[in-house]
Design a protein around this motif. Structure first.
Motif, short mmCIF file in Angstrom:
data_model
loop_
_atom_site.label_atom_id
_atom_site.label_comp_id
_atom_site.label_asym_id
_atom_site.label_seq_id
_atom_site.Cartn_x
_atom_site.Cartn_y
_atom_site.Cartn_z
N GLU A 1 16.47 39.16 -29.75
CA GLU A 1 16.08 40.55 -29.97
C GLU A 1 15.78 40.82 -31.44
O GLU A 1 14.87 41.58 -31.77
N PHE A 2 16.54 40.17 -32.31
CA PHE A 2 16.31 40.36 -33.74
C PHE A 2 14.97 39.77 -34.14
O PHE A 2 14.23 40.37 -34.93
N LYS A 3 14.63 38.62 -33.57
CA LYS A 3 13.34 38.01 -33.89
C LYS A 3 12.19 38.90 -33.39
O LYS A 3 11.18 39.08 -34.07
N LYS A 4 12.35 39.50 -32.20
CA LYS A 4 11.34 40.44 -31.70
C LYS A 4 11.21 41.64 -32.65
O LYS A 4 10.11 42.13 -32.91
N HIS A 5 12.35 42.09 -33.14
CA HIS A 5 12.37 43.23 -34.08
C HIS A 5 11.61 42.88 -35.36
O HIS A 5 10.85 43.72 -35.88
N ILE A 6 11.79 41.68 -35.87
CA ILE A 6 11.10 41.25 -37.08
C ILE A 6 9.59 41.23 -36.85
O ILE A 6 8.81 41.75 -37.66
N VAL B 1 13.04 37.51 -44.72
CA VAL B 1 14.04 37.43 -43.64
C VAL B 1 13.80 36.18 -42.80
O VAL B 1 14.73 35.41 -42.52
N LEU B 2 12.56 35.96 -42.37
CA LEU B 2 12.24 34.80 -41.54
C LEU B 2 12.53 33.49 -42.26
O LEU B 2 13.10 32.56 -41.69
N GLU B 3 12.14 33.41 -43.54
CA GLU B 3 12.38 32.19 -44.31
C GLU B 3 13.86 31.88 -44.38
O GLU B 3 14.28 30.73 -44.22
#
Length: 274
Positions: A99-104, A82-84
């Protein structure tokens, strides 16, 4: 070298990769180690699928705990994927998804905790037990008959892929799983007339594209669930993620289209393989 010896050598090599990387995983889930272990387990499973085919009168060669290790490491890997891909799509716009990055990050920590707990209980004993069985089992057939049996198995895989490829987008991941084993077998055994070098190259290209397609499918599902359960419909981040999902879906559909007339799935669906 006969088939039994080839599989024996490859089983030992990939077992060693798993064993050598386990201590590294207990310290940190570095992406390369996770990937190495998962690929090695895929190859171990491909070895055992062929052993089970050749030695049908023997008790099944199985590694269930190692299969569970593969699955749980896959759960961790999906967050790296997902991050890549987020970086690939919107490197300049990551501030749109706080918020999505915090969730990841949170999800990675949680699954890492789960992985560590599993690794504390996991032992490579079952891998060693299977290795011992492989070393002592006798050849079930003469070598020429074994080769014929492997060829038939590969062709039966191709026949299954032909059926799956009638609905290529729905079945892309299953097609890839079937062909991945075949790819390993042919690499270990040599092309041996089953496929040509050109077809082998097409197989390699297809597996790479289908892997990218599956990664995008995973990402789309994760974003969909996050938007549904964590964000309000009017939230600005929700709208940004909706646009990102549309971009991902377009890329995924383009990948399927680009796996076009020159690719392995199409060739198999036309029955052009020997």
């Amino acid at each position: 070298m006969n088939i039994h010896s080839i599989l024996n050598v490859n089983y030992k090599q990939n077992k060693e990769i798993v064993v050598l990387n386990l201590p590294l995983l207990t310290k940190s889930f570095e992406a390369k180690s996770v990937h190495k272990v998962r690929v090695a387990i895929k190859k171990l499973k491909a070895c055992l699928e062929l052993f089970n085919h050749l030695y049908r009168n023997e008790a099944p060669f199985e590694i269930p705990a190692t299969g569970s290790l593969f699955k749980i490491l896959g759960k961790y890997r999906q967050w790296d994927v997902v991050l890549e891909n987020l970086d690939h799509f919107r490197l300049a716009d990551m501030l749109l998804f706080p918020e999505f990055k915090k969730h990841i990050i949170y999800s990675k920590k949680e699954i890492a905790r789960e992985c560590r707990s599993f690794l504390q209980e996991y032992s490579e004993t079952e891998l060693s037990a299977i290795e011992s069985r492989i070393a002592h089992v006798g050849l079930a057939e003469e070598n020429a008959e074994s080769e014929l049996s492997v060829t038939k198995l590969i062709k039966s895989k191709f026949a299954k892929v032909k059926r799956l490829s009638l609905h290529k987008e729905v079945n892309a991941h299953n097609i890839r799983k079937e062909l991945k084993s075949v790819y390993y077998w042919i690499v270990w055994w040599g092309e041996n007339g089953v496929v040509s070098k050109r077809e082998m190259k097409q197989l390699d290209i297809f597996l790479e594209k289908a892997g990218s397609w599956h990664d995008l499918l995973i990402i789309g599902g994760i974003i969909k669930n996050f938007r549904r359960y964590y964000l309000a419909n009017t939230d600005g981040e929700n709208q940004a993620l909706k646009q990102l999902t549309e971009d991902i879906n377009k890329r995924r559909k383009k990948l399927i289209r680009n796996i076009g007339r020159a690719d392995i799935a199409h060739q198999l669906s036309l029955g052009t393989f020997k």
